[in-house]
Motif scaffolding. Sequence first.
Motif: not given
Ligand code: ZN
Length: 406
Positions: A78, A89-90, A123-124, A188, A191, A355
């Motif tokens: 994303h 992130d993404g 996505e978030e 990805h 995290q 995800h």
């Molecule tokens: Zn993400």
Amino acid sequence: MLSAERIMQRCAALAQHSELAGGLTRVFLSPEARAANEKVLGWMREAGMQAKLDAIGNVAGRYEGSRPGLACLMLGSHLDTVRDAGKYDGMLGVITAIECVSALSAGNRKLPFAIEVIGFGDEEGVRFGTTLLGSRAVAGIFDREVLNMKDAGGVTMADALRDAGLPPEGISTVARKKGEVLAYAELHIEQGPVLEAEGLAVGVVTAINGFSRLRVTLRGTAGHAGTVPMNLRRDALAGAAECVLATERIARSHPEVVGTVGRIEAKPGAINVIPGEVMFTVDVRAPQDPLRNATVDAIRAHIQKVSRERKLDCHIETLQEFGVTACAPRLMEQMERAVARQGFRVRRLPSGAGHDGMALGAISEICMLFVRCKGGISHSPLESISEADAAAGAKVLFDFIEHFQT
Ligand SMILES: [Zn+2]
């Protein structure tokens, strides 16, 4: 040639498109998102792809296989971020996928399948409070009801789409049919701290944990903090406090379960008034659906027990639920072979975070590759990866693509 340096530069370049000065916030259909999309479209075209913005605001690129119109291996992640986010992130997944296609196209190599790279627009779920909008549309499971949801400024999603030149009537055209997508593979950042703790650059994801989200409202009686004796009170916040601790205790009773109360609001919210109404949220995640359901049931039962004992009215609403999305064993094996061929130890691990693959699972088998991030930190400006790990991720993803068996 895969260039990790270029991957890092592009992550930094996308981070410039932010509504937050000195940090990174980029939400669905914002002017900053549009500018970032333009950049990504340019990189896709440079990499030899046909690229366009689709009707839900995803950036979608296609690199044909040995003949036009073949089913595709879909790669992506994303392009939206949380508030005050990190750069990887993404974005890392989208940029690395483009880098892989660029390496194929530089060698004029065609594979027996097409490759599509998608930079999902949302996505978030930051802007409208509902997640996976881009990937749900691609998977054909977009819920049109959400078009009426409003952002903090009162703009509906339908109007935001129209403002971006994307009439919502077009969303159904984004949906792929079963069979058009041979597999979905996403790179990805992890995290989490597992890869770093074990000294590994990459890991193969086994499943994306399911989640349940509840909104709980407890109603008691507001009253004067000075005049109402303790035994005559119906204090909604004191009741909520018991529920918060119970959520923590119940989640802790199983090592694979996590439970969080992330938001709480007490009304009327004054120092000298007994709280008459409290709203709080509960987020529960687990790697198996029965385990998650049992945890949620236990938390619900406890909230109801506390409400009875304290004579509070209790309303529990399920906001969102998503079952576990398992990665396909055959794709995991292919990814593991790529990891091993590139000289890394194979480590399997589940994903605690959600995800886009959760939505794509509706039309395709999925798999994921995690890349180590510093301190396991994400959703923060402190999010960081090394160029060496970006290189490792790119090499493994490229190897996976080259050897992909349909
Ligand atoms: Zn993400």
